[in-house]
Enzyme design. Structure first.
Site, mmCIF file in Angstrom:
data_model
loop_
_atom_site.group_PDB
_atom_site.id
_atom_site.type_symbol
_atom_site.label_atom_id
_atom_site.label_comp_id
_atom_site.label_asym_id
_atom_site.label_seq_id
_atom_site.Cartn_x
_atom_site.Cartn_y
_atom_site.Cartn_z
ATOM 1 N N CYS A 92 1.703 -5.748 6.387
ATOM 2 C CA CYS A 92 3.066 -6.294 6.462
ATOM 3 C C CYS A 92 3.180 -6.442 7.906
ATOM 4 O O CYS A 92 2.545 -7.334 8.499
ATOM 5 C CB CYS A 92 4.072 -5.576 5.807
ATOM 6 S SG CYS A 92 5.525 -6.511 5.681
ATOM 7 N N HIS B 13 2.249 -3.847 0.891
ATOM 8 C CA HIS B 13 2.442 -2.628 0.933
ATOM 9 C C HIS B 13 1.806 -1.878 0.023
ATOM 10 O O HIS B 13 2.338 -1.199 -0.935
ATOM 11 C CB HIS B 13 3.808 -2.009 1.056
ATOM 12 C CG HIS B 13 4.607 -2.435 2.425
ATOM 13 N ND1 HIS B 13 4.744 -1.977 3.573
ATOM 14 C CD2 HIS B 13 5.455 -3.354 2.377
ATOM 15 C CE1 HIS B 13 5.503 -2.284 4.171
ATOM 16 N NE2 HIS B 13 5.799 -3.466 3.891
ATOM 17 N N GLU C 289 0.320 0.874 0.364
ATOM 18 C CA GLU C 289 0.499 2.469 0.497
ATOM 19 C C GLU C 289 1.685 2.813 -0.373
ATOM 20 O O GLU C 289 1.916 4.180 -0.434
ATOM 21 C CB GLU C 289 0.658 2.867 1.987
ATOM 22 C CG GLU C 289 2.164 2.280 2.577
ATOM 23 C CD GLU C 289 1.951 0.873 2.726
ATOM 24 O OE1 GLU C 289 3.173 0.429 3.638
ATOM 25 O OE2 GLU C 289 1.021 0.031 2.655
#
Length: 192
Positions: A78, A175, A177
């Protein structure tokens, strides 16, 4: 165990630390230049790219991170993708210029336009990790508007590249994660 740095000035660095642990690596939360000597690769997390730039300059880390990227693997998600791009629009801003792409900031819209989407990765990604869709969390995400020769698209969403690689660099406009799926982080570890 591989040691991977996560730039930890602003953004979702803690989630990247947890994802690295799930992928079998030891995270190092990088806040000082000396820590760059302890790691094999670096993650530039999501967050706010203009704020990250200001903090990189304030902490006198910009040049050190740029130098690290000249010889070592870097993964940007991002805002980190924005910082890695050679070109940035909407508006233009400084970046490390590590990857031959142009990104448009906040191209998916405002915070309220953020979304979670199922993304089907290309066979090149699945052959190196495991098959199956990726859950992609887009939060005021950039869009990759242009890619140059040597950039490989690993996944797309609505026709736009969302996961790309170029040599030792990996870029995700979403994202990874923020999910339990460690395949994208595992792919980055394979570059170390």
């Amino acid at each position: 165990m591989k040691k991977v740095g996560v730039l930890s000035l602003q953004g979702d660095f803690a989630a990247h630390g947890a994802a690295l642990e799930r992928a079998g690596a030891q995270p190092v939360f990088v806040r000082e230049r000396e820590q760059l000597n302890q790691i094999e690769g670096l993650i530039l997390p999501g967050g706010e790219s203009t704020t990250m730039l200001k903090l990189l300059r304030y902490e006198d880390l910009f040049d050190d991170v740029a130098e690290f990227g000249r010889t070592k693997p870097v993964f940007g998600t991002c805002a980190g993708a924005i910082l890695m791009a050679k070109g940035v629009t909407n508006p233009a801003q400084e970046s490390f210029g590590l990857v031959d792409i142009e990104v448009e900031r906040n191209a998916y819209g405002r915070q309220t336009d953020s979304r979670i989407a199922q993304v089907r990765p290309f066979p090149d990604f699945e052959n190196r990790t495991a098959p199956g869709e990726l859950k992609a969390v887009f939060i005021r995400a950039p869009i990759i508007r242009r890619i140059e020769d040597g950039v490989r698209v690993l996944a797309s969403y609505q026709g736009d590249p969302v996961l790309i690689e170029q040599g030792r660099f990996l870029v995700a406009t979403f994202h990874p994660e923020l999910t339990d799926d460690a395949r994208v982080h595992s792919l980055f570890l394979s570059k170390l």
